[in-house]
Motif scaffolding. Structure first.
Motif, PDB file in Angstrom:
ATOM      1  N   TYR A 249       0.824  -1.209   0.000  1.00  0.00           N
ATOM      2  CA  TYR A 249       0.000   0.000   0.000  1.00  0.00           C
ATOM      3  C   TYR A 249       0.860   1.262   0.000  1.00  0.00           C
ATOM      4  O   TYR A 249       0.559   2.235  -0.699  1.00  0.00           O
ATOM      5  CB  TYR A 249      -0.923   0.009   1.215  1.00  0.00           C
ATOM      6  CG  TYR A 249      -1.782   1.253   1.306  1.00  0.00           C
ATOM      7  CD1 TYR A 249      -2.887   1.426   0.483  1.00  0.00           C
ATOM      8  CD2 TYR A 249      -1.471   2.268   2.206  1.00  0.00           C
ATOM      9  CE1 TYR A 249      -3.663   2.572   0.540  1.00  0.00           C
ATOM     10  CE2 TYR A 249      -2.238   3.421   2.279  1.00  0.00           C
ATOM     11  CZ  TYR A 249      -3.340   3.571   1.441  1.00  0.00           C
ATOM     12  OH  TYR A 249      -4.095   4.720   1.504  1.00  0.00           O
ATOM     13  N   SER A 366      -3.663  10.759   2.029  1.00  0.00           N
ATOM     14  CA  SER A 366      -3.163   9.945   3.133  1.00  0.00           C
ATOM     15  C   SER A 366      -3.721  10.496   4.434  1.00  0.00           C
ATOM     16  O   SER A 366      -3.530  11.658   4.763  1.00  0.00           O
ATOM     17  CB  SER A 366      -1.633   9.972   3.159  1.00  0.00           C
ATOM     18  OG  SER A 366      -1.162  11.301   3.106  1.00  0.00           O
ATOM     19  N   GLU A 367      -4.419   9.667   5.169  1.00  0.00           N
ATOM     20  CA  GLU A 367      -5.093  10.111   6.382  1.00  0.00           C
ATOM     21  C   GLU A 367      -4.298   9.806   7.647  1.00  0.00           C
ATOM     22  O   GLU A 367      -4.415  10.488   8.640  1.00  0.00           O
ATOM     23  CB  GLU A 367      -6.468   9.432   6.491  1.00  0.00           C
ATOM     24  CG  GLU A 367      -7.353   9.595   5.263  1.00  0.00           C
ATOM     25  CD  GLU A 367      -7.790  11.032   5.042  1.00  0.00           C
ATOM     26  OE1 GLU A 367      -7.568  11.855   5.941  1.00  0.00           O
ATOM     27  OE2 GLU A 367      -8.338  11.323   3.974  1.00  0.00           O
ATOM     28  N   SER A 368      -3.501   8.755   7.613  1.00  0.00           N
ATOM     29  CA  SER A 368      -2.803   8.333   8.822  1.00  0.00           C
ATOM     30  C   SER A 368      -1.490   7.669   8.458  1.00  0.00           C
ATOM     31  O   SER A 368      -1.334   7.108   7.374  1.00  0.00           O
ATOM     32  CB  SER A 368      -3.693   7.368   9.617  1.00  0.00           C
ATOM     33  OG  SER A 368      -3.085   7.018  10.839  1.00  0.00           O
ATOM     34  N   ASP A 378      -3.213   1.951   5.278  1.00  0.00           N
ATOM     35  CA  ASP A 378      -4.465   1.615   4.620  1.00  0.00           C
ATOM     36  C   ASP A 378      -5.608   1.740   5.629  1.00  0.00           C
ATOM     37  O   ASP A 378      -5.395   1.669   6.848  1.00  0.00           O
ATOM     38  CB  ASP A 378      -4.388   0.186   4.070  1.00  0.00           C
ATOM     39  CG  ASP A 378      -5.643  -0.198   3.317  1.00  0.00           C
ATOM     40  OD1 ASP A 378      -6.371  -1.063   3.837  1.00  0.00           O
ATOM     41  OD2 ASP A 378      -5.890   0.352   2.233  1.00  0.00           O
ATOM     42  N   LYS A 379      -6.830   1.926   5.145  1.00  0.00           N
ATOM     43  CA  LYS A 379      -7.973   2.090   6.049  1.00  0.00           C
ATOM     44  C   LYS A 379      -8.124   0.903   6.997  1.00  0.00           C
ATOM     45  O   LYS A 379      -8.536   1.070   8.149  1.00  0.00           O
ATOM     46  CB  LYS A 379      -9.257   2.273   5.238  1.00  0.00           C
ATOM     47  CG  LYS A 379      -9.329   3.599   4.488  1.00  0.00           C
ATOM     48  CD  LYS A 379     -10.648   3.736   3.749  1.00  0.00           C
ATOM     49  CE  LYS A 379     -10.719   5.085   3.039  1.00  0.00           C
ATOM     50  NZ  LYS A 379     -11.999   5.248   2.304  1.00  0.00           N
ATOM     51  N   SER A 380      -7.767  -0.282   6.522  1.00  0.00           N
ATOM     52  CA  SER A 380      -7.896  -1.471   7.370  1.00  0.00           C
ATOM     53  C   SER A 380      -6.897  -1.473   8.519  1.00  0.00           C
ATOM     54  O   SER A 380      -7.073  -2.190   9.501  1.00  0.00           O
ATOM     55  CB  SER A 380      -7.704  -2.738   6.525  1.00  0.00           C
ATOM     56  OG  SER A 380      -6.408  -2.773   5.960  1.00  0.00           O
ATOM     57  N   ILE A 382      -5.961   1.425  10.161  1.00  0.00           N
ATOM     58  CA  ILE A 382      -6.199   2.561  11.046  1.00  0.00           C
ATOM     59  C   ILE A 382      -7.009   2.110  12.256  1.00  0.00           C
ATOM     60  O   ILE A 382      -8.040   1.438  12.129  1.00  0.00           O
ATOM     61  CB  ILE A 382      -6.933   3.686  10.293  1.00  0.00           C
ATOM     62  CG1 ILE A 382      -6.070   4.179   9.125  1.00  0.00           C
ATOM     63  CG2 ILE A 382      -7.260   4.835  11.228  1.00  0.00           C
ATOM     64  CD1 ILE A 382      -6.736   5.234   8.269  1.00  0.00           C
ATOM     65  N   ASP A 384      -9.161   2.793  15.799  1.00  0.00           N
ATOM     66  CA  ASP A 384     -10.055   3.742  16.462  1.00  0.00           C
ATOM     67  C   ASP A 384      -9.493   4.047  17.856  1.00  0.00           C
ATOM     68  O   ASP A 384      -9.454   3.191  18.727  1.00  0.00           O
ATOM     69  CB  ASP A 384     -11.455   3.142  16.589  1.00  0.00           C
ATOM     70  CG  ASP A 384     -12.451   4.136  17.170  1.00  0.00           C
ATOM     71  OD1 ASP A 384     -12.043   5.278  17.496  1.00  0.00           O
ATOM     72  OD2 ASP A 384     -13.636   3.778  17.314  1.00  0.00           O
ATOM     73  N   ASN A 436      -4.988  10.016  14.860  1.00  0.00           N
ATOM     74  CA  ASN A 436      -5.055   9.887  13.412  1.00  0.00           C
ATOM     75  C   ASN A 436      -5.960  10.939  12.809  1.00  0.00           C
ATOM     76  O   ASN A 436      -6.991  11.301  13.370  1.00  0.00           O
ATOM     77  CB  ASN A 436      -5.578   8.498  13.019  1.00  0.00           C
ATOM     78  CG  ASN A 436      -4.606   7.411  13.409  1.00  0.00           C
ATOM     79  OD1 ASN A 436      -3.414   7.642  13.473  1.00  0.00           O
ATOM     80  ND2 ASN A 436      -5.133   6.228  13.670  1.00  0.00           N
ATOM     81  N   SER A 438      -7.844  10.473  10.502  1.00  0.00           N
ATOM     82  CA  SER A 438      -9.119   9.849  10.143  1.00  0.00           C
ATOM     83  C   SER A 438     -10.185  10.149  11.183  1.00  0.00           C
ATOM     84  O   SER A 438     -11.368  10.225  10.869  1.00  0.00           O
ATOM     85  CB  SER A 438      -8.932   8.336  10.001  1.00  0.00           C
ATOM     86  OG  SER A 438      -8.439   7.793  11.218  1.00  0.00           O
ATOM     87  N   ASN A 441     -11.876  13.256  10.296  1.00  0.00           N
ATOM     88  CA  ASN A 441     -12.853  13.063   9.215  1.00  0.00           C
ATOM     89  C   ASN A 441     -14.155  12.485   9.750  1.00  0.00           C
ATOM     90  O   ASN A 441     -15.237  12.838   9.288  1.00  0.00           O
ATOM     91  CB  ASN A 441     -12.260  12.134   8.146  1.00  0.00           C
ATOM     92  CG  ASN A 441     -11.094  12.779   7.437  1.00  0.00           C
ATOM     93  OD1 ASN A 441     -10.996  13.996   7.407  1.00  0.00           O
ATOM     94  ND2 ASN A 441     -10.219  11.960   6.872  1.00  0.00           N
TER      95      ASN A 441
END
Length: 459
Positions: A249, A366-368, A378-380, A382, A384, A436, A438, A441
């Motif tokens: 990624y 790129s968020e994080s 990747d989103k997977s 990140i 919480d 993060n 994210s 967002n």
């Protein structure tokens, strides 16, 4: 982001060139490299040089070869707005062939800019500044003290021998990533690196620490660009090794001309040059390169580097094919020089940057980022943060790192992770404590109904 030891286990964005010393250049006479009866395809006057094994082997004479290689460098710099007249550039110098050529080419550009400045009447274009940095890694690498002393002498001699404008040389130990008032920097650095049992993980960690050291030097001395000597040969090896290590990624982030995810952007002006060409230029121009002892290595990085070298021997276009294939990946938004808003920057420079910079629809946001290696997640991957409030800082750090760092670098038991976390430089710890992007967002989505659109007036 963004090359490390004699094994060739280097990745994107690092500045070490030792693995590129295969086919080590020597100071043989230029005539020894001439092919018999072959004429340069460019000037059609002089004998072509051969014997370096590159894709253009036997096609150009010595002068045209030099011009062609410098042309690749200059095109990369101008097309990607890597260096502007108001910049202060820091060249990461290991003493290997690639960093030696990168320094020479940056010097040549600066020298030409100085001549143009002196010849102009209005002197409207300033001359960019250049500094050189060498990171001493002897605290964690098996480098004999006498060898390191000789290397420092050679590097100091190389930098001082360059014609004006003057270039500052920074010789800094890698443990300087810890606070300047920290007296136990060496001990903490040794404990941190030695706690990684996997050879590949140890090399990767050293790469990340080296980048932190480069960033710190650049920030402290006011540089706004860091030049690495990574060439297409090293990038090709990184493409394969990153894929093997599960870094697919973030791969596209490491192989671009520009990497501005860091505070000080990283640029790769030799990205289109082959190591064989670089070695040949060192031979023709008598550019002295050195190689520091680093001991044997059985890492993934070293094995892949040897594998790619064998492929290149069979077919000189293999490395180029690997990099071109990987280049089809969509880059990230930080793979460009940030927009210039300084009014002192020439208009031509700003236009060039706007022309060549990536558009939003041509890149991935790129968020994080991984707090350890700074790779985009990747989103997977990140996490919480709301579910981590009651956990220890070291456990949170482990959870928020990318899967590659968790597998290759970080210890597996909780107690060892806590000690590893305590030995990290403060800059890494601080990055790990930042939530993060994210989460911001998610918050924006929750309050979207309360936000005004661009066309609405506040009542």
């Amino acid at each position: 982001m963004m090359a490390c030891n004699g094994s060739g286990g280097c990745q994107s964005g690092c500045y070490k060139d030792e693995e590129e010393t295969r086919n080590e250049p020597t100071e043989s006479a230029e005539t020894d490299s001439r092919s018999s009866g072959s004429i340069c395809i460019k000037c059609k006057l002089n004998d072509a040089v051969s014997g370096y094994g590159g894709i253009d082997d036997g096609r150009f004479c010595a002068d045209c070869f030099r011009s062609n290689l410098f042309g690749k460098f200059r095109l990369a710099v101008t097309s990607n707005a890597m260096i502007s007249p108001t910049d202060k550039v820091l060249v990461a110098f290991s003493g290997g062939p690639s960093s030696r050529v990168a320094l020479q080419f940056v010097h040549d550009m600066q020298e030409r800019a100085q001549k143009n400045f002196d010849a102009s009447r209005d002197r409207s274009l300033p001359v960019f500044g250049v500094g050189v940095v060498f990171i001493d890694e002897s605290v964690v690498m098996p480098i004999p003290s006498h060898e390191m002393e000789e290397a420092v002498e050679v590097i100091s001699s190389v930098v001082s021998s360059l014609a004006p404008p003057r270039k500052d040389l920074h010789l800094v130990p890698i443990e300087m990533v810890y606070s300047s008032d920290s007296s136990d920097g060496k001990e903490r650095m040794m404990k941190l690196v030695n706690s990684v049992s996997d050879p590949t993980g140890r090399e990767d960690l050293l790469l990340h620490l080296r980048m932190l050291a480069l960033q710190k030097v650049a920030s402290e001395y006011g540089y706004n660009r860091i030049v690495l000597g990574s060439c297409i040969s090293r990038i090709a090896a990184h493409v394969i090794s990153a894929t093997v290590k599960g870094q697919g990624y973030s791969l596209s982030a490491d192989i671009q001309y520009v990497d501005a995810r860091w505070e000080i952007p990283i640029v790769l002006p030799l990205r289109d040059c082959f190591v064989q060409e670089i070695n040949m230029l060192c031979r023709l121009n008598g550019l002295k390169a050195l190689k520091l002892s680093s001991g044997p290595s059985s890492s993934i990085n070293g094995l892949v580097s040897s594998f790619v070298a064998l492929l290149q021997e069979e077919n000189p276009s293999r490395e180029s094919t690997i990099v071109r294939t990987a280049g089809k990946l969509i880059p990230f938004q930080f793979n460009r020089i940030p927009e210039i808003i300084d009014g002192n920057v020439p208009l031509a420079t700003r236009r060039r940057q706007k022309r060549y910079n990536l558009k939003s629809n041509e890149s991935v946001s790129s968020e994080s980022f991984c707090p350890l290696c700074n790779s985009p997640l990747d989103k997977s991957e990140i996490v919480d943060w709301s579910n981590l409030d009651d956990r220890r800082s070291s456990d949170i750090f482990y959870t928020t790192c990318c899967s590659s760092c968790q597998f290759q670098i970080l210890p597996q038991d909780s107690k060892s992770v806590e000690q590893f976390y305590m030995d990290l430089p403060q800059s890494v710890v601080a990055r790990a404590k930042q939530p993060n992007n994210s989460n911001l967002n998610v918050l924006r989505e929750q309050i979207q109904d309360c936000l005004l659109s661009d066309g609405e007036d506040e009542t």
